[in-house]
Design a protein around this motif. Structure first.
Motif, PDB file in Angstrom:
ATOM      1  N   PRO A 139       0.815  -1.229   0.000  1.00 33.13           N
ATOM      2  CA  PRO A 139       0.000   0.000   0.000  1.00 33.13           C
ATOM      3  C   PRO A 139       0.840   1.267   0.000  1.00 33.13           C
ATOM      4  N   GLN A 140       2.043   1.214   0.578  1.00 28.59           N
ATOM      5  CA  GLN A 140       2.884   2.411   0.639  1.00 28.59           C
ATOM      6  C   GLN A 140       3.431   2.801  -0.730  1.00 28.59           C
ATOM      7  N   ALA A 141       3.567   1.842  -1.633  1.00 27.37           N
ATOM      8  CA  ALA A 141       4.176   2.124  -2.938  1.00 27.37           C
ATOM      9  C   ALA A 141       3.174   2.187  -4.071  1.00 27.37           C
ATOM     10  N   ILE A 142       1.918   1.821  -3.829  1.00 25.46           N
ATOM     11  CA  ILE A 142       0.968   1.677  -4.939  1.00 25.46           C
ATOM     12  C   ILE A 142       0.676   3.005  -5.615  1.00 25.46           C
ATOM     13  N   ASP A 143       0.579   4.100  -4.854  1.00 23.94           N
ATOM     14  CA  ASP A 143       0.280   5.393  -5.476  1.00 23.94           C
ATOM     15  C   ASP A 143       1.412   5.834  -6.396  1.00 23.94           C
ATOM     16  N   ARG A 144       2.646   5.614  -5.971  1.00 21.24           N
ATOM     17  CA  ARG A 144       3.788   5.985  -6.810  1.00 21.24           C
ATOM     18  C   ARG A 144       3.821   5.149  -8.083  1.00 21.24           C
ATOM     19  N   ILE A 145       3.524   3.883  -7.975  1.00 19.91           N
ATOM     20  CA  ILE A 145       3.513   3.001  -9.140  1.00 19.91           C
ATOM     21  C   ILE A 145       2.344   3.328 -10.056  1.00 19.91           C
ATOM     22  N   ALA A 146       1.185   3.616  -9.481  1.00 18.44           N
ATOM     23  CA  ALA A 146       0.022   3.975 -10.293  1.00 18.44           C
ATOM     24  C   ALA A 146       0.291   5.238 -11.102  1.00 18.44           C
TER      25      ALA A 146
END
Length: 603
Positions: free
Chosen positions: A520-527
């Motif tokens: 969850p901590q990295a999903i926004d950056r990847i999205a």
């Protein structure tokens, strides 16, 4: 309506006889009841003029229960030629008669005539064959009302595919039997098709990723949203590089090893940087070369010129430039201008003391060691050189000197070379990755690009965390295509890749991008980096091990990596699935010849 009762007896040998079980089969004009369920069979009587790859996929992927039965019967070439000749004669006679009577031109007849002519020409050249094909659908439901609704849905689907489906009225029993896996066609509703039309309806032909037939295409797995397969050829794209991002435990290494193994089926040679010795069993099974950096007696001299034997002029200059990058990683950051000047002078002095100059005739002489370079730095009057010599002491005379204290012991040769970093201390992992990459890249650039080569870097964050290492990786990603090489970067730390300009540039230079389960901590950056939708974000957050999302440009497809039993034994890292070996050894791996045996086992 008539009823047949089937008596069955479930009894193992030696058990007492039990009462027979009766199953009612009631046959009606438009449906059939088997026990407590209902079924209706549809006959395909009309087909589109042209079909594409995987044209049966919508029927196979229907969310309800539908049995699709395809009966294929080859027609003898002589019989096919005679039938086509008579058919063309009928069409020609019909056209002439219509013209004589002044009727308007029949375009459907003209199209049928042209199709028959092309089919006859392909048959005469041996490019195709003729088949009699019957296609039937049996729809199942729990009640009569649900069956009527399901049949309407299936007929709507077939209409959208330009396929005409009609109920097998008064022949429902024949239709139900024809859809059973018995190879019996009691309906006999056949249509003539040629080889391309029949082969494109094969269940393993996927319309999701339609790629040209290529010997370098790799089977990635099964489509998560349909029953098709995901077949991908990275070597047909503008860039051969691939990026794989996943959190720990998502199946990243499993997929990487599976991709590597199937690529070698096609004759692709590969080199792997393996931080945790996970590729050792696979390397041994395929007869590759395993180099364990950090193990006793294993040395790698960064000043060695032996791998540049095919270079014509600049071998010494390239070594000097690489040493600037290497010392930047060793010392924890980019070198200052004064440090670079001191290092450059020390490199020239060190090689000259060993009798090696710009004259290529001197390059086969024994190369100096890192300790000789440190000595040359310490003997300079420049304080920057002396300071660098002090900082290099752990690598020359201290704790980390085992890797650098002697000439290179192993040469990276073979169709698969695995560089294991497991024996290296954590402080030397980035240095070991850079040294292995340098050795791999020297072999790639100095050899003629006569076949595709793969360079796989597992846990690339070890090198991306260092600015100098990230620059070296970026240069490789930019130049790989010119040497017919593809760089595969796999990492569980997406931040180290996406939070830097160099990391984003590496991703931008990769036409194949595989995303697996994310935190969850990295999903926004990847999205943001991959322009993912909200549904794709949720898919990656809840993905099971082995589930992945393949991205290439605007294309997205979800798949699940799947291996055959033979492949699974080589790529699994679950210690419960293979025999534990004594420390320092590896469990025996099954022998594997690099042909299509394992892939055929999967199919």
């Amino acid at each position: 309506m008539f009823t047949r009762k089937k008596k069955t007896t479930n009894r193992a040998e030696g058990e007492p006889a039990q009462a027979p079980v009766e199953t009612d089969v009631q046959v009606g004009a438009h449906q059939i009841r088997i026990g407590d369920s209902y079924a209706a069979t549809l006959v395909i009587v009309g087909y589109p003029a042209e079909v594409g790859l995987g044209w049966l996929e919508p029927l196979l992927a229907y969310p309800g229960r539908v049995d699709v039965s395809l009966h294929v019967e080859p027609v003898a070439p002589k019989t096919a030629s005679d039938k086509l000749r008579r058919q063309m004669a009928k069409f020609e006679a019909s056209s002439r008669k219509g013209a004589e009577q002044g009727r308007l031109e029949d375009f459907e007849t003209e199209a049928a005539t042209e199709d028959a002519r092309e089919m006859a020409a392909a048959l005469a050249r041996g490019e195709s064959k003729l088949y009699r094909v019957g296609l039937y659908l049996t729809v199942h439901a729990a009640s009569q009302e649900e069956l009527v609704e399901e049949v309407d849905h299936v007929q709507s689907l077939t209409s959208s595919m330009l396929i005409e489906a009609r109920p097998a009225s008064y022949r429902q029993l024949h239709g139900w039997v024809s859809c059973l896996p018995l190879g019996v066609d009691l309906l006999g509703q056949r249509r003539s098709m040629d080889t391309p039309a029949v082969s494109s309806g094969y269940p393993f032909a996927s319309p999701d990723l339609a790629v040209e037939t290529s010997p370098t295409a790799v089977l990635y797995g099964l489509n998560s949203d349909s029953s098709g397969v995901v077949l991908w050829d990275r070597w047909s794209l503008d860039s051969y590089n691939s990026v794989i991002l996943a959190r720990s435990g998502a199946g990243k290494s499993y997929f990487c090893k599976l991709d590597l193994l199937r690529s070698m089926y096609a004759g692709i040679t590969a080199a792997v940087i393996d931080p945790e010795d996970e590729y050792a069993r696979l390397t041994q099974a395929v007869g590759g070369t395993l180099i364990q950096l950090g193990a006793p007696g294993v040395h790698l001299n960064p000043l060695d010129l032996a791998l540049d034997a095919s270079a014509s002029r600049d071998a010494l200059s390239r070594r000097a430039l690489f040493l600037h990058t290497l010392l930047g990683v060793m010392l924890g950051g980019p070198l200052a201008p004064r440090q670079r000047a001191a290092l450059d002078r020390a490199v020239i002095t060190t090689y000259r003391a060993a009798g090696i100059t710009a004259d290529e005739r001197t390059w086969n002489r024994p190369a100096p060691l890192l300790a000789d370079l440190a000595t040359a730095l310490s003997e300079q009057d420049d304080e920057h050189g002396k300071e660098m010599a002090v900082q290099l002491e752990p690598f020359t005379t201290g704790t980390y000197n085992e890797l650098f204290r002697a000439p290179t012991t192993s040469r990276p040769t073979g169709h698969l070379v695995s560089w294991s970093l497991r024996s290296l201390p954590d402080e030397l992992r980035a240095v070991g990755t850079l040294l292995a990459l340098d050795s791999i890249w020297r072999g790639v650039t100095d050899a003629a690009p006569d076949h595709p080569r793969m360079v796989l870097i597992d846990e690339a964050w070890l090198l991306m965390a260092q600015s100098e290492g990230a620059k070296f990786l970026f240069r490789m990603a930019k130049a790989a295509r010119k040497r017919w090489a593809g760089l595969t970067i796999a990492t569980q730390d997406a931040g180290d890749v996406l939070d830097s300009d160099l990391g984003q540039a590496v991703v931008a230079n990769s036409a194949t991008q595989v995303l697996m389960r994310q935190s969850p901590q990295a999903i926004d950056r990847i999205a943001e980096a991959f322009s993912l939708s909200e549904g794709e974000k949720q898919r990656l957050l809840s993905a099971s091990p082995g589930d992945a999302l393949l991205c290439s440009g605007d294309m997205r497809v979800a798949f699940r990596a799947l291996a055959s039993e033979a492949e699974h034994q080589l790529v699994t890292t679950n210690p419960a699935e293979f025999t534990q070996a004594p420390p320092g050894n590896h469990a025996p791996a099954p022998e594997l010849h690099l042909d299509n045996a394992a892939e055929e086992d999967f199919l």
